[in-house]
Design an enzyme around this catalytic site. Structure first.
Site, PDB file in Angstrom:
ATOM      1  N   LEU A 141       0.939  -1.158   0.094  1.00  0.00           N
ATOM      2  CA  LEU A 141       0.117  -0.013  -0.069  1.00  0.00           C
ATOM      3  C   LEU A 141       0.808   1.087   0.091  1.00  0.00           C
ATOM      4  CD1 LEU A 141      -2.454  -1.036   2.826  1.00  0.00           C
ATOM      5  CD2 LEU A 141      -3.081  -1.104   0.281  1.00  0.00           C
ATOM      6  N   ASP A 142       0.540   2.494  -0.574  1.00  0.00           N
ATOM      7  CA  ASP A 142       1.153   3.617  -0.544  1.00  0.00           C
ATOM      8  C   ASP A 142       1.414   3.967   0.833  1.00  0.00           C
ATOM      9  OD1 ASP A 142       1.457   3.421  -3.260  1.00  0.00           O
ATOM     10  OD2 ASP A 142      -0.575   4.752  -3.666  1.00  0.00           O
ATOM     11  N   LYS A 143       2.425   4.893   0.895  1.00  0.00           N
ATOM     12  CA  LYS A 143       2.676   5.437   2.431  1.00  0.00           C
ATOM     13  C   LYS A 143       1.584   5.997   2.857  1.00  0.00           C
ATOM     14  CE  LYS A 143       5.620   8.648   4.869  1.00  0.00           C
ATOM     15  NZ  LYS A 143       6.566   9.873   4.617  1.00  0.00           N
ATOM     16  N   THR A 197      -1.544   5.563   2.462  1.00  0.00           N
ATOM     17  CA  THR A 197      -2.965   4.881   2.212  1.00  0.00           C
ATOM     18  C   THR A 197      -3.006   3.666   3.595  1.00  0.00           C
ATOM     19  OG1 THR A 197      -3.128   4.560  -0.334  1.00  0.00           O
ATOM     20  CG2 THR A 197      -4.184   3.054   0.825  1.00  0.00           C
ATOM     21  N   ARG A 235      -5.657   5.585  -7.660  1.00  0.00           N
ATOM     22  CA  ARG A 235      -5.529   7.046  -7.687  1.00  0.00           C
ATOM     23  C   ARG A 235      -5.425   7.510  -8.997  1.00  0.00           C
ATOM     24  NH1 ARG A 235      -0.252   7.624  -3.920  1.00  0.00           N
ATOM     25  NH2 ARG A 235      -0.565   9.782  -4.371  1.00  0.00           N
TER      26      ARG A 235
END
Length: 327
Positions: free
Chosen positions: A137-139, A141, A237
């Protein structure tokens, strides 16, 4: 903590005529073919007690044996950190990742990552590539991630991701009022002018499919639920921005903050203070890599997204307006 793997099997006669690596992959199905081939090359996976070659054909009746002590794959430091553990057994770990936590160590984030925390919590993951992390997961998220604690579990979880049988559902808040749900089927690749970003790339991009449906509409925003078929970097996104519904707070794909007209002071404050993409991995479903049992987990939205949705709802109820213009 090193892990020793000792396995032995007799080659069935109906597999006679097949390659050593193909037979070994079938008989030792807990491990990928690439790993099997590497072990054959190292000489730790043998035929009748002797080293063999991956392409050599076996007759049937031979004994293939594996005896290996796995060395640590990760050189990153184990660090004691708080983990929100949703589920854990001998094979897998499911965590609820908070905003601001980087998944893998990289330039600028050598420690303090989820990987560092996992290495401390489950030292046995040190011998597994990426400490058993099979997706990311992105930082900024939040939400659910599964981690493999054994090589066998990692092989199976990676296969589930590749076969698209693992279910991953997200919730997000998008800018703009959607009229209904839908699907975005657009390939994604690295942005041609900014290597820190991804973009829809019809020629060089990889297949990316995102399904979305409405949860609730507000004056100028939409609460949506999304399901991934693929797992490209920044997929949700990028896709939402591509269809002109970028996520609230997204610094890379949402553009500068636009305040809706006739917006209450309370909502203005929430929008200004929301400094990450409003995206949460809410639900995770998979087949347990060892038992085969179908498992499912779901976690609540984080407090910042709850506050944002509450402010959106209050603003809509106060004004009773459907004005969706921005200034």
């Amino acid at each position: 903590m090193a892990e020793r793997i000792v396995k032995e099997a007799q080659v069935p006669f109906d597999l006679g005529g097949s390659r050593f690596d193909q037979i070994a992959t079938e008989l030792f199905s807990d491990y990928s073919r690439a790993r099997i081939q590497a072990w054959i090359k190292e000489g730790v996976l043998t035929v009748d007690g002797k080293a063999g070659k991956a392409k050599e054909k076996l007759f049937g009746g031979e004994t293939i044996a594996l005896d290996i002590l796995l060395e640590d794959q990760e050189v990153h430091q184990a660090q004691e950190m708080s983990l929100d553990i949703v589920y854990e057994d001998e094979d897998i770990l499911v965590v609820n990742k908070p905003a601001g936590l980087v998944v893998h160590p990289a330039v600028g984030n050598r420690d303090g990552t989820l990987m560092n925390a996992i290495l401390h919590h489950a030292p046995e993951t040190a011998h597994i590539p990426r400490a058993g992390i099979v997706h990311r997961l992105d930082k900024e998220t939040t939400g659910l991630m599964v981690v493999a604690k054994t090589l066998a579990a990692q092989t199976d979880l990676v296969a589930q991701l590749q076969e698209r049988s693992m279910g991953r559902e997200y919730e997000a808040v998008a800018i703009g009022v959607m009229t209904g749900g839908g699907e975005v089927d657009e390939p994604i690749g690295r942005h041609p002018h900014n290597r820190m970003k991804q973009a829809v790339e019809p020629v060089n991009g990889k297949e990316a499919i995102t399904h979305y449906r409405l949860v609730e509409r507000y004056k100028n925003h939409t609460h949506i639920r999304l399901k991934l078929e693929t797992g490209r970097t920044h997929q949700i996104r990028v896709h939402m921005a591509f269809i002109q519904y970028p996520l609230v707070g997204d610094p890379q794909y949402g553009g500068r903050l636009k305040m809706p007209k006739a917006c209450s002071p309370e909502l203005q404050e929430e929008l200004r203070m929301f400094r990450r993409q409003a995206l949460h991995a809410k639900k995770l479903e998979l087949s347990h890599p060892i038992s085969g049992e179908w498992m499912s987990w779901e976690v609540e939205l984080p407090e910042d997204m709850k506050k944002l949705l509450a402010a959106l709802k209050a603003d809509m109820l106060e004004s009773g307006s459907n004005d969706s213009e921005y200034f």
